[in-house]
Design a protein around this motif. Structure first.
Motif, PDB file in Angstrom:
ATOM      1  N   TRP A 142      31.442  46.899  32.241  1.00 25.49           N
ATOM      2  CA  TRP A 142      31.264  45.754  31.944  1.00 25.49           C
ATOM      3  C   TRP A 142      32.432  44.827  32.151  1.00 25.49           C
ATOM      4  O   TRP A 142      32.458  43.332  32.225  1.00 25.49           O
ATOM      5  CB  TRP A 142      30.753  45.481  30.458  1.00 25.49           C
ATOM      6  N   GLU A 143      33.627  45.462  32.077  1.00 23.47           N
ATOM      7  CA  GLU A 143      34.910  44.562  32.146  1.00 23.47           C
ATOM      8  C   GLU A 143      35.434  44.522  33.509  1.00 23.47           C
ATOM      9  O   GLU A 143      36.104  43.774  33.776  1.00 23.47           O
ATOM     10  CB  GLU A 143      35.780  45.344  31.227  1.00 23.47           C
ATOM     11  N   ALA A 144      35.139  45.283  34.405  1.00 24.42           N
ATOM     12  CA  ALA A 144      35.522  45.460  35.743  1.00 24.42           C
ATOM     13  C   ALA A 144      34.701  44.385  36.565  1.00 24.42           C
ATOM     14  O   ALA A 144      33.750  43.908  36.331  1.00 24.42           O
ATOM     15  CB  ALA A 144      35.428  46.892  36.605  1.00 24.42           C
ATOM     16  N   PRO A 145      35.607  43.553  37.694  1.00 24.22           N
ATOM     17  CA  PRO A 145      34.780  42.560  38.525  1.00 24.22           C
ATOM     18  C   PRO A 145      33.781  43.229  39.211  1.00 24.22           C
ATOM     19  O   PRO A 145      33.720  44.388  39.598  1.00 24.22           O
ATOM     20  CB  PRO A 145      35.893  42.068  39.366  1.00 24.22           C
ATOM     21  N   PRO A 146      32.613  42.516  39.212  1.00 26.76           N
ATOM     22  CA  PRO A 146      31.385  43.080  39.921  1.00 26.76           C
ATOM     23  C   PRO A 146      31.714  43.600  41.353  1.00 26.76           C
ATOM     24  O   PRO A 146      31.038  44.460  41.973  1.00 26.76           O
ATOM     25  CB  PRO A 146      30.380  42.043  39.656  1.00 26.76           C
ATOM     26  N   TYR A 147      32.502  42.788  42.166  1.00 30.58           N
ATOM     27  CA  TYR A 147      32.855  43.034  43.421  1.00 30.58           C
ATOM     28  C   TYR A 147      33.649  44.413  43.657  1.00 30.58           C
ATOM     29  O   TYR A 147      33.660  44.624  44.869  1.00 30.58           O
ATOM     30  CB  TYR A 147      33.437  41.836  44.209  1.00 30.58           C
TER      31      TYR A 147
END
Length: 131
Positions: A78-83
């Motif tokens: 949830w914390e990491a960028p989706p890309y």
């Protein structure tokens, strides 16, 4: 209910190894998921065992519960960028699914062999037969 005609765990184990559930020597698949019509080692007809949607459902159930559910618990998803996270997660899920599907289909065919469920029994289990 079907009775076990052949040793259950031996047949399932041979199916998991993608081998003929009858002899354990011949290949079960000619291509990725294409079942060989007849075993090259023992001439047992392999295409008579139905493996329609069962292996796909079982693969989805396995991957969903063992991989996706724990991923939703960890906050890094949830914390990491989706890309960054989305290609990694989708690539891993695709790889795991593609590796598991032929083995689960082999397991399924081994189970059908052990229970002696063939294409001929399909007419007994359809809704059209009730009419």
């Amino acid at each position: 209910m079907a009775e076990i005609a052949y040793p259950l765990f031996r047949s399932i184990g041979r199916g998991l190894r993608q081998r003929c559930p009858c002899c354990g020597d011949g290949r079960l698949f000619g291509r990725y998921l294409k079942v060989e019509p007849i075993c090259a080692a023992c001439a047992h007809p392999l295409q008579q065992y139905p493996a329609d949607d069962g292996p796909a459902y079982l693969t989805i159930l396995l991957v969903g519960h063992l991989i996706v559910a724990p991923l939703l618990i960890f906050p890094i998803v949830w914390e990491a960028p989706p890309y960054y996270s989305l290609p990694i997660i989708l690539g891993a899920l695709t790889g795991i699914t593609l590796v598991a599907l032929p083995r689960i289909k082999g397991l399924w065919i081994g189970l059908m062999y052990s229970l002696q469920v063939t294409d001929k029994d399909q007419k007994l289990h359809t809704a059209d037969a009730a009419d």
